[in-house]
Design a protein around this motif. Sequence first.
Motif, PDB file in Angstrom:
ATOM      1  N   ILE A 112      94.304  38.286  89.207  1.00 22.52           N
ATOM      2  CA  ILE A 112      93.397  37.220  89.632  1.00 22.52           C
ATOM      3  C   ILE A 112      94.269  36.000  89.921  1.00 22.52           C
ATOM      4  O   ILE A 112      95.024  35.550  89.053  1.00 22.52           O
ATOM      5  CB  ILE A 112      92.357  36.891  88.543  1.00 22.52           C
ATOM      6  N   ARG A 129      85.943  32.790  96.923  1.00 25.05           N
ATOM      7  CA  ARG A 129      86.306  34.018  96.192  1.00 25.05           C
ATOM      8  C   ARG A 129      86.510  35.101  97.235  1.00 25.05           C
ATOM      9  O   ARG A 129      85.607  35.389  98.015  1.00 25.05           O
ATOM     10  CB  ARG A 129      85.177  34.409  95.254  1.00 25.05           C
ATOM     11  N   GLN A 131      89.164  38.753  98.483  1.00 21.49           N
ATOM     12  CA  GLN A 131      90.248  39.692  98.237  1.00 21.49           C
ATOM     13  C   GLN A 131      91.179  39.662  99.442  1.00 21.49           C
ATOM     14  O   GLN A 131      90.770  39.218 100.523  1.00 21.49           O
ATOM     15  CB  GLN A 131      89.673  41.081  97.959  1.00 21.49           C
ATOM     16  N   LEU A 157      92.132  39.680  93.284  1.00 19.95           N
ATOM     17  CA  LEU A 157      91.032  38.782  93.598  1.00 19.95           C
ATOM     18  C   LEU A 157      91.602  37.373  93.622  1.00 19.95           C
ATOM     19  O   LEU A 157      92.393  37.005  92.747  1.00 19.95           O
ATOM     20  CB  LEU A 157      89.936  38.892  92.530  1.00 19.95           C
ATOM     21  N   VAL A 165      86.196  33.089  86.002  1.00 27.16           N
ATOM     22  CA  VAL A 165      87.341  33.983  85.808  1.00 27.16           C
ATOM     23  C   VAL A 165      87.110  34.865  84.574  1.00 27.16           C
ATOM     24  O   VAL A 165      87.378  36.077  84.605  1.00 27.16           O
ATOM     25  CB  VAL A 165      88.659  33.184  85.711  1.00 27.16           C
ATOM     26  N   ASN A 221      84.270  35.845  83.444  1.00 27.36           N
ATOM     27  CA  ASN A 221      83.279  36.857  83.845  1.00 27.36           C
ATOM     28  C   ASN A 221      83.943  38.011  84.597  1.00 27.36           C
ATOM     29  O   ASN A 221      83.559  39.167  84.439  1.00 27.36           O
ATOM     30  CB  ASN A 221      82.174  36.232  84.694  1.00 27.36           C
ATOM     31  N   GLU A 222      84.933  37.683  85.427  1.00 29.97           N
ATOM     32  CA  GLU A 222      85.671  38.732  86.139  1.00 29.97           C
ATOM     33  C   GLU A 222      86.451  39.608  85.153  1.00 29.97           C
ATOM     34  O   GLU A 222      86.474  40.835  85.287  1.00 29.97           O
ATOM     35  CB  GLU A 222      86.630  38.133  87.174  1.00 29.97           C
ATOM     36  N   SER A 234      84.076  41.883  83.502  1.00 31.56           N
ATOM     37  CA  SER A 234      83.680  42.951  84.420  1.00 31.56           C
ATOM     38  C   SER A 234      84.753  44.041  84.478  1.00 31.56           C
ATOM     39  O   SER A 234      84.433  45.237  84.463  1.00 31.56           O
ATOM     40  CB  SER A 234      83.430  42.373  85.819  1.00 31.56           C
ATOM     41  N   PHE A 271      86.347  44.471  89.667  1.00 33.53           N
ATOM     42  CA  PHE A 271      85.864  43.102  89.793  1.00 33.53           C
ATOM     43  C   PHE A 271      84.360  43.118  89.950  1.00 33.53           C
ATOM     44  O   PHE A 271      83.777  44.106  90.420  1.00 33.53           O
ATOM     45  CB  PHE A 271      86.509  42.414  91.014  1.00 33.53           C
ATOM     46  N   SER A 272      83.721  42.034  89.587  1.00 37.30           N
ATOM     47  CA  SER A 272      82.259  41.963  89.735  1.00 37.30           C
ATOM     48  C   SER A 272      81.899  41.921  91.211  1.00 37.30           C
ATOM     49  O   SER A 272      82.653  41.402  92.026  1.00 37.30           O
ATOM     50  CB  SER A 272      81.703  40.741  89.013  1.00 37.30           C
TER      51      SER A 272
END
Length: 165
Positions: A61, A77, A79, A116, A146, A148-149, A152, A159-160
């Motif tokens: 990340i 956000r 990729q 990400l 972050v 939360n990612e 996940s 990743f979420s």
Amino acid sequence: MQSPRIMVMGVGNILLSDEGLGVRFLEELAKKPLPDNVELLEGGTAGLELVHLIKEVDFLIIVDAINARTEPGSLFRFQPGDLQVFPEEYEVSFHQVGILEVLTLAKVLGQAPETLIFGVQPKLLEWGMNISPEIQALFPQLADIVCNEIDSIQRDGQFSPSQVK
């Protein structure tokens, strides 16, 4: 099952105020209780030497300044494969060797982690060590995003699916 190796890398030049927001953000994130398999790395403005640091990682990340010529503090956000969505006039990185070149080389070497990127529109890009108050105020919210990612990845191995605009 072994936990995935997760790295959160802050990139940027801390001598150019908000350009260093990625590195400064790590200080905020370090206040959170993070799992043992999460490593924080100050990428600074390092270039291709970052390749050997990310090759052992499963998930990466990245937090960096992105000049989308929009409202300071705007959060993106994406990729690496999403970059064709950015018009050419956007500067995805202010550094000499952008993180995308590092990821491309890692991919060529067969060692690119799932990645990400969180890009933040800076307010100030002048000489100085301080982050502008508007950007600093975003850090707690970004730390939650972050985390939360990370949750996940720990829970689902990916990743979420949510999108930040």
